[in-house]
Design a protein around this motif. Structure first.
Motif, PDB file in Angstrom:
ATOM      1  N   UNK A   1      32.229  32.338  35.008  1.00 35.31           N
ATOM      2  CA  UNK A   1      32.032  33.786  34.859  1.00 35.31           C
ATOM      3  C   UNK A   1      32.676  34.575  36.003  1.00 35.31           C
ATOM      4  N   UNK A   2      32.546  34.069  37.220  1.00 33.92           N
ATOM      5  CA  UNK A   2      33.106  34.769  38.380  1.00 33.92           C
ATOM      6  C   UNK A   2      34.632  34.840  38.292  1.00 33.92           C
ATOM      7  N   UNK A   3      35.246  33.719  37.910  1.00 27.72           N
ATOM      8  CA  UNK A   3      36.703  33.674  37.831  1.00 27.72           C
ATOM      9  C   UNK A   3      37.225  34.596  36.737  1.00 27.72           C
ATOM     10  N   UNK A   4      36.590  34.569  35.574  1.00 25.60           N
ATOM     11  CA  UNK A   4      37.047  35.400  34.474  1.00 25.60           C
ATOM     12  C   UNK A   4      36.862  36.888  34.760  1.00 25.60           C
ATOM     13  N   UNK A   5      35.833  37.220  35.513  1.00 24.66           N
ATOM     14  CA  UNK A   5      35.602  38.631  35.823  1.00 24.66           C
ATOM     15  C   UNK A   5      36.571  39.134  36.891  1.00 24.66           C
ATOM     16  N   UNK A   6      36.705  38.365  37.968  1.00 23.36           N
ATOM     17  CA  UNK A   6      37.504  38.832  39.097  1.00 23.36           C
ATOM     18  C   UNK A   6      38.984  38.479  38.984  1.00 23.36           C
ATOM     19  N   UNK A   7      39.301  37.374  38.310  1.00 25.54           N
ATOM     20  CA  UNK A   7      40.696  36.927  38.256  1.00 25.54           C
ATOM     21  C   UNK A   7      41.115  36.533  36.843  1.00 25.54           C
ATOM     22  N   UNK A   8      40.996  37.425  35.866  1.00 26.16           N
ATOM     23  CA  UNK A   8      41.416  37.084  34.508  1.00 26.16           C
ATOM     24  C   UNK A   8      42.925  36.861  34.450  1.00 26.16           C
ATOM     25  N   UNK A   9      43.346  36.043  33.503  1.00 21.96           N
ATOM     26  CA  UNK A   9      44.765  35.732  33.375  1.00 21.96           C
ATOM     27  C   UNK A   9      45.415  36.449  32.195  1.00 21.96           C
ATOM     28  N   UNK A  10      44.669  37.269  31.490  1.00 25.31           N
ATOM     29  CA  UNK A  10      45.233  37.971  30.339  1.00 25.31           C
ATOM     30  C   UNK A  10      44.578  39.334  30.197  1.00 25.31           C
TER      31      UNK A  10
END
Length: 355
Positions: free
Chosen positions: A218-227
């Motif tokens: 969840x943290x990665x997708x919120x702060x560092x999404x790739x799309x």
């Protein structure tokens, strides 16, 4: 080795592709959510794992054993449906114990297990009540207890909270996560609600148009999404289409504003890229403190609306409009039509090259 593994699953309904090339590894005791809009293939994927639907191709492995062709009752899955599907003529205890009776478990064992599960899901004292005598949240607990009664190898939940009011839903989010961690049960959870996915999951699988878009914590997708899709689907964000103006310093231009970004992803000077900036990362200042400050812009307030601890302000800078989140105490001093200086984060997040 993954505890549950999906390998290149495909499922079509006539000309419609419901699941396309789905591959996913889930560790033992991991909580993984499938998150995406309606029709993206989340529920179909869950049904393939449960055995309620048959894949056109691909393989499903559980503890290294192929279960793709196994019947539903041989897979060891516990499933909670969106509609709960409780038997209206059975009490709480009878609904919870139903899977055990189907297996012809000894009566004493059924009684012991039902008592254990009823207490576990917080329904002690409600054993003799029928579904119509229970609240929506209590009915959902019965459905969860029934799924847990057989001590399943994997727990599958298909949007189980979608029919509940917000306060009940939030309390059950906490309860489901507590039970999952307490029991150490591998869980696959389907939802279109980002709050549920972010607050409960170890990892989130973002899906769109039958395919996986991105997988991460969840943290990665919120702060560092790739799309751009992930960035806009998970939380509020501003997506700007920018132009690369300096490759060496990784600078892009949005209107008159130049911003540094985290790498250009191979985009050369002059190419268009998409930049994501979360509303809470933009700082509001009443006046420009330094004429040399490079990442500030003047914008006019269009509208503001109260969200509790924060207030969201829609602003315009020339033809560009975007959202800014401000602590509600500070937002009281901001009026509609007012001009504000906004400070952008450095660097900003470049998410993909524009097509």
């Amino acid at each position: 080795m993954a505890y549950l593994e999906l390998k290149k699953l495909w499922k079509r309904f006539g000309p419609t592709v419901a699941v396309a090339d789905m591959s996913l590894e889930v560790s033992k005791a991991e909580f993984v959510s499938l998150l995406g809009p309606s029709g993206c293939g989340k529920t179909t994927t869950l049904r393939l794992v449960a055995g309620l639907a048959v894949a056109d191709s691909g393989e499903i492995l559980l503890e290294g054993e192929a279960i793709t062709g196994l019947a539903v009752h041989l897979r060891g899955m516990g499933m909670v449906f969106q509609t709960w599907a409780l038997f209206p003529n059975m009490t709480t205890a009878q609904n919870v114990g139903f899977p055990l009776r189907v297996q012809n478990a000894p009566r004493q064992e059924i009684g012991r297990r039902v008592a254990e599960i009823v207490e576990l899901v917080g329904l002690k004292g409600f054993e003799r009540r029928y579904p119509h005598e229970l609240s929506g949240g209590q009915q959902q607990r019965v459905a969860l207890g029934r799924a847990l009664a057989r001590d399943p190898r994997v727990l599958l939940l298909d949007e189980p909270l979608s029919a509940l009011d917000a306060p009940i839903r939030r309390s059950l989010i906490v309860e489901i996560r507590r039970l999952q961690q307490q029991l150490g049960i591998t869980t696959l959870y389907v939802t279109h609600d980002q709050e549920e996915a972010l607050s409960m999951s170890d990892r989130v699988v973002v899906m769109n148009q039958a395919r996986i878009v991105e997988i991460g914590t969840p943290e990665k997708l919120y702060h560092c999404p790739e799309s751009a899709f992930s960035a806009s689907f998970i939380g509020a964000t501003n997506i700007f289409v920018a132009e690369v103006v300096d490759e060496e310093r990784a600078l892009v231009k949005i209107g008159s504003l130049r911003l540094p970004v985290e790498g250009l992803k191979g985009a050369p000077r002059g190419e268009k890229v998409k930049v994501s900036v979360r509303p809470e990362d933009i700082r509001v200042e009443q006046e420009r403190q330094s004429a040399a400050a490079p990442y500030k812009v003047c914008a006019r307030v269009i509208v503001k609306y109260f969200l509790g601890a924060s207030t969201r302000i829609n602003v315009a800078c020339g033809e560009i409009q975007f959202k800014v989140d401000v602590p509600s105490v500070a937002a009281q001093r901001i009026a509609g039509g007012e001009e504000l200086w906004l400070s952008f984060p450095s660097p900003c997040r470049l998410i993909e090259r524009a097509r």
